[in-house]
Design a protein around this motif. Structure first.
Motif, PDB file in Angstrom:
ATOM      1  N   ASP A  25      51.793  70.700  79.349  1.00  0.00           N
ATOM      2  CA  ASP A  25      52.651  69.606  78.914  1.00  0.00           C
ATOM      3  C   ASP A  25      54.102  69.887  79.298  1.00  0.00           C
ATOM      4  N   SER A  26      54.800  68.849  79.729  1.00  0.00           N
ATOM      5  CA  SER A  26      56.241  68.900  80.022  1.00  0.00           C
ATOM      6  C   SER A  26      56.602  69.890  81.117  1.00  0.00           C
ATOM      7  N   GLY A  44      60.491  64.155  79.355  1.00  0.00           N
ATOM      8  CA  GLY A  44      59.696  65.200  78.716  1.00  0.00           C
ATOM      9  C   GLY A  44      58.211  65.121  79.035  1.00  0.00           C
ATOM     10  N   ILE A  45      57.871  64.724  80.260  1.00  0.00           N
ATOM     11  CA  ILE A  45      56.454  64.683  80.616  1.00  0.00           C
ATOM     12  C   ILE A  45      56.182  65.622  81.788  1.00  0.00           C
ATOM     13  N   THR A  46      54.898  65.768  82.085  1.00  0.00           N
ATOM     14  CA  THR A  46      54.500  66.673  83.165  1.00  0.00           C
ATOM     15  C   THR A  46      54.657  65.993  84.524  1.00  0.00           C
ATOM     16  N   PHE A  47      55.281  66.676  85.478  1.00  0.00           N
ATOM     17  CA  PHE A  47      55.341  66.211  86.859  1.00  0.00           C
ATOM     18  C   PHE A  47      54.471  67.136  87.698  1.00  0.00           C
ATOM     19  N   ILE A  48      53.575  66.571  88.464  1.00  0.00           N
ATOM     20  CA  ILE A  48      52.858  67.375  89.461  1.00  0.00           C
ATOM     21  C   ILE A  48      53.339  66.898  90.819  1.00  0.00           C
ATOM     22  N   TYR A  49      53.960  67.801  91.526  1.00  0.00           N
ATOM     23  CA  TYR A  49      54.754  67.441  92.688  1.00  0.00           C
ATOM     24  C   TYR A  49      54.167  68.112  93.925  1.00  0.00           C
TER      25      TYR A  49
END
Lengths: 652, 399
Positions: free
Chosen positions: B30-31, B202-207
């Motif tokens: 998370d985050s 405040g969230i998850t980034f998958i980059y």
């Protein structure tokens, strides 16, 4: 840019526009011509438009054309769009060969597509009907038997339209960002929602374009329709083509003008709409989205309503039908409506352009005709081949009205198969201002003094026939030497440059316009030329001529024999014969009608009929006595005719 | 303690029998700002598409909050994606693009008469309006609502794409090379912008990226991938300072990689000379790869150097000079702020913390030699270089 170049390109553009639009312009002008002439202006009239809307045959075929075009375009657009999406999602190694296969029907000749579909339907329906018959014998539930008609026509049109839609939608799909559909699904759309909300707006120009192409191709098509429409359905193109045996009615100019005007109007509306959208784009606002959505809704609603109306209209009352195949412009269309009103039997009236075309369609199978109207020699042939049904004359009491002179003729010696419809003579039509003295002999057709002035009829039986008559032989001779001699006469005259050309229905325009002095053609057609050019005269030459009878016959495999006989009986009524004579200018075999026609003419037009013209239409007995009807020729003689005719075309 | 959101268990993927992912095990917290980094064809986009639901793994499991999601279609997953070429809807304006997901509505499962039924939850127009405007403000596009997307610059389109995804309040945002099509300057701006948005939401980034600088600048965690395998997972500092193998060492920043032998803990030998280092735990006399970062090398006068070499090429890079130095036929890249002309003989000194020791791997001997002055070096620094789609086969392909 250099001035000379600009001039050149402007000239080229002007020429292109001229060649594109001049023919249409001519057609539009002549739709208002107060004459059936296609070359000379006789004053302004709206009569052709009025007649158009009274001509049930043309209107029915127009209606069929539009309904088929609309339905097939819509269905093909839906099917083709999804097929294009299928192609788009395919791996390239499959897509390329499959797209090629998709394109084959477009490059394929229409005639091949048409014939193959016809054969397919005939074979498939044959199997089904055999099965249905067996099934029905042993079951209470009844399976219907299938025949070609509106359904097969529609299927054929959908089939040939789909490749065009695929071709039109494909590029739009490829232009679209591949991720768009994924983005929409990522944002919560199901595939279908994504299709409606994202893909469709993107490919809409391609889809609309495909729809329009499909609609146009469908309206355009003649060949495929001809083979798949069955006996009960005619498209406009088929009806127009059927008219070429006689002349193409100016009503066709009128309907073409209306179609052209409609398309023009549609284009203007589409362009205006685009301009408005372009302007709205420059002054953007949320309003635009909503209004365009409402526009789409209104458009879809209107389309649905139109289809509904067409479908409702197409629901014809009455189970009973009769399928008639005649010639174009060879019946007063009012008679068809009258018959339908009186009997409740629906008449599907189709037209063929020649005896031979009608014959080949019948022989191919699945024509579905009940009543046909072949000429004498064709009746002999079809009777001998067992294609005709014996008539039940109890159902045709009006047969008694047919004059004795038209009974027991060689094509039907025992009066079993045919009821005469019209009759007339072959003769010489000439322009009195262009020849020195009245023409009385066939010799005029072979006389070098008329070099370049003669129009010879463009069919072997009549052309070689008149040469035989001139030589004093029978038109039905089987003697190859005599036929050879007749051919020699024609060949020599052609070599001497006597013949301006060999023509069929162009004869109208050339004679009316005074472009030729002498022509060989039929009496009834002379009368309609005379209408436009009173300098013309008609003569049955002193050597005698051919007199011909077209008669109504019922096909052996007719599905509606009783209705067919009711139709024949109705046509034989004196009133029907009078109306027909007045409409088509060919003499009726109904003795009463023949005698009453001058009175009918007086009542209808308020003036006496010229007795000379009456004699042209209904040749008196002494003239007929000198005339000979065509018999069917044996195959080997036919072959001689065919060979000589081909040779004549090549030589000289 | 960070909460785990997504886990990939033993995921394999093959197109036409050709393996693209090879037993991937990975979890996402998370985050977290997590970057999948690797060269073209390494499997990073495939991994992202498996999470997004556009691909189903050949084997293995995709777990969201511990629930298997392998066959759940994209529209039912609580993730949103920012696509490489934005994929904005051209027929809609900015407002409608952002509002798209909200108008579709959320699918909720609820019980009706004892049955689980899917129902679309529609938002009221006023709430949609509020959320869209709020989101446009976050991405600094206030006032652009009525613009057509085709009228926007690349950077603005990128922001719309981000807003369109984020307005749905996903738990995870997937970003597929989102900056690849922007020019260098804009890319730098957007990097910090993205980081700011991630922290704000405040969230998850998958980059996903192939640009190591981008990865180092933004990520909390970097996953280095090559040939369908994970090579290393760690913080940017870990990855840079302690690369696990020659591939990682070379891909993240510049490295001189030499063959060496570990004599004992803290002692390594290369160029026939023993050096002190900070590494331990290797077998005695184990052959190893020795990594020396170009900026860590100190150039000294010849007589003071531990090693001697000759300068063979110098390139001015702004902050520093890229200096290629020949040591007994093996060429090093050294970055210095001082200019040393070509042909000059120099000495170098290596401190123990300048030397990093790695176990030998399949990548040993493939990287870290600047004998032919590196083309890949130029390529990676070229802002116009766009990585090709690695798995076009899976989706059909373009003309």
């Amino acid at each position: 840019m250099n001035g000379k170049n600009r001039m050149g390109s402007r000239l080229a553009m002007a020429l292109v526009f001229f060649f594109l639009y001049a023919p249409i312009f001519v057609l539009m002008v002549f739709s208002f011509n107060d004459s059936s002439s296609r070359t000379m202006w006789h004053g302004f009239t709206l009569d052709w438009y009025k007649e158009l809307f009274q001509d049930g045959i043309i209107l029915q075929s127009l209606y069929t054309t539009l309904l088929v075009a609309l339905l097939s375009a819509l269905i093909a657009t839906v099917a083709g769009t999804f097929a294009a999406i299928g192609f788009y999602n395919m791996r390239r190694r499959w897509r390329t060969p499959l797209l090629t296969v998709n394109n084959i029907p477009m490059t394929n000749a229409d005639i091949v597509t048409g014939v193959s579909m016809c054969l397919f339907f005939v074979a498939a329906f044959g199997l089904w009907n055999a099965f249905a018959q067996q099934f029905n014998e042993s079951h209470t539930a009844q399976l219907p038997s299938l025949a070609m008609g509106f359904g097969t026509l529609l299927i054929a049109h959908i089939t040939f339209n789909i490749p065009y839609v695929i071709l039109s939608v494909g590029p739009k799909l490829r232009q679209m960002d591949r991720n768009l559909m994924e983005a929409a699904q990522d944002l919560g759309c199901t595939w279908m929602q994504a299709f409606w909300k994202v893909m469709l707006p993107e490919i809409k120009p391609g889809v609309v374009n495909g729809l329009l192409i499909a609609f146009t191709m469908s309206v355009d098509d003649f060949v495929i329709s001809y083979f798949t429409a069955g006996p009960s359905t005619s498209t406009l193109a088929m009806t127009i083509y059927g008219m070429t045996k006689r002349r193409i009615s100016p009503k066709i100019n009128a309907i073409s003008t209306l179609l052209f005007a409609t398309v023009l109007l549609l284009l203007v509306i589409v362009n205006l709409r685009e301009m408005r959208q372009e302007r709205a784009r420059k002054h953007p606002g949320a309003q635009r989205e909503i209004s365009s959505r409402r526009g789409n809704l209104i458009g879809a609603g209107a389309l649905a309503a139109l289809i509904l109306v067409l479908v409702l209209l197409s629901r014809q009352s009455g189970e009973r039908v009769v399928n008639v195949c005649g010639w174009g412009e060879n019946i007063d269309p009012a008679l068809i409506e009258q018959f339908q009103d009186e009997t409740g039997i629906r008449v599907n009236y189709q037209t063929a352009e020649s005896n031979e075309a009608m014959y080949s369609k019948v022989v191919m199978g699945g024509s579905g005709y009940d009543v046909i109207v072949p000429s004498d020699y064709m009746i002999s042939q079809m009777r001998q081949e067992g294609l005709l049904a014996e008539l039940n004359f109890d159902n045709i009491p009006n047969y008694a009205l047919i004059g004795d002179a038209y009974k027991n003729l060689s094509f039907d010696p025992d009066n079993q198969y045919a009821v005469p419809y019209t009759w007339g003579t072959l003769g010489i039509i000439y322009n009195t201002t262009m020849v020195e003295e009245p023409i009385t002999s066939w010799s005029a057709l072979f006389d070098p003094q008329y070099a370049g002035q003669v129009l010879m009829i463009n069919n072997p039986r009549d052309a070689i026939g008149v040469a035989l008559l001139y030589l004093g032989y029978s038109v039905n001779t089987h003697d190859e030497g005599e036929i050879q001699e007749a051919y020699e006469l024609l060949r020599q005259a052609k070599a001497d440059g006597v013949y301006q050309s060999f023509v069929m229905d162009e004869v109208y325009d050339k004679m009316e316009a005074g472009e030729a002095a002498i022509a060989v053609y039929y009496a009834g057609d002379f009368l309609s030329m005379y209408d436009n050019n009173p300098d013309l005269a008609y003569v049955v030459p002193e050597e005698g001529s051919n007199w011909f009878v077209d008669a109504m016959c019922v096909l052996k495999d007719a599905a509606h024999k009783e209705e067919a006989e009711a139709w024949i009986n109705f046509i034989c009524e004196t009133q029907s014969c009078l109306a027909n004579m007045d409409y088509i200018w060919y003499a009726s075999p109904n003795a009463e009608a023949l005698a009453q026609y001058p009175d009918y003419y007086r009542e209808a037009y308020g003036e006496e009929m010229d007795p000379a013209l009456y004699e042209v239409m209904a040749a008196p007995e002494e003239v007929l006595a000198n005339c000979e009807a065509y018999d069917a020729l044996p195959a080997e003689v036919n072959a001689v005719y065919k060979n000589l005719w081909t040779e004549l075309g090549i030589k000289g | 303690m960070a909460k785990e959101l997504i886990r990939l268990v033993d995921c394999c993927m093959a197109f036409d029998g050709e393996a693209v992912l090879d037993h991937i095990n990975l979890y996402f917290n998370d985050s977290e700002f997590l970057t999948l980094l690797g060269p073209s064809g390494c499997g990073k986009t495939t991994t992202l598409r498996i999470i997004g639901g556009f691909l189903t793994p050949t084997s293995g499991e995709v777990l969201f909050d511990g629930v298997r999601m392998n066959d759940v279609p994209p529209h039912l997953r609580q993730v949103n994606t920012v696509f490489q070429r934005y994929a904005l809807f051209p027929h809609l304006n900015v407002f409608e693009n952002v509002a798209f997901g909200l108008r579709i509505g959320k699918t909720v499962m609820e019980e009706v008469k004892g049955k689980q039924v899917r129902r679309k939850e529609k938002l009221p127009e006023e709430e949609i309006r509020q959320r869209v405007l709020e989101m446009l403000e976050i991405v600094s596009l206030k006032g652009f609502e009525n613009r057509r997307v085709s009228e926007l610059s690349g950077g603005q389109q990128q922001r719309v794409a981000i807003a369109r995804a984020l307005v749905n309040r996903p738990k995870v945002l997937l970003l597929d090379e989102p900056l690849a099509a922007l020019d260098l300057r804009l890319r730098k701006d957007m990097q910090s912008e993205l980081k700011r948005i991630q922290q704000q939401m405040g969230i998850t980034f998958i980059y996903v990226t192939h640009d190591q600088e981008e990865a180092l600048a933004m990520s909390d965690t970097i996953v280095v991938m090559d040939q369908g395998k994970i090579q290393q997972i760690g913080t940017p500092e870990d990855i840079y300072n302690e690369p696990k193998n020659a591939f990682v060492a070379d891909f993240i920043g510049e490295s001189n990689i030499l063959d060496g032998v570990m004599h004992e803990d803290y002692v390594v030998e290369f160029f026939n000379r023993k050096f002190k280092c900070l590494d331990k735990g290797f077998q005695p006399m184990e052959p190893v790869d020795v990594v020396i970062r170009p900026e860590d090398v100190d150039i000294v006068p010849v007589e003071k150097g531990q090693l001697r070499g000759t300068v063979t090429a110098v390139t001015f890079k702004g902050v520093h000079y890229d200096t290629i130095v020949d040591f007994k036929g093996f060429k090093w890249l050294i970055q210095t702020t001082d200019y040393h002309e070509v042909g000059k003989e120099i000495g170098i000194v290596l401190n123990p913390d300048d030397i990093h020791i790695m176990h030998k791997s399949q990548y040993s001997g493939m990287f870290g030699d600047y004998s032919s002055y590196s083309e890949e070096y130029d390529e990676i620094n070229d802002p116009t270089y766009v990585e090709e789609d690695e798995d076009t086969e899976g989706r059909g392909d373009e003309e």
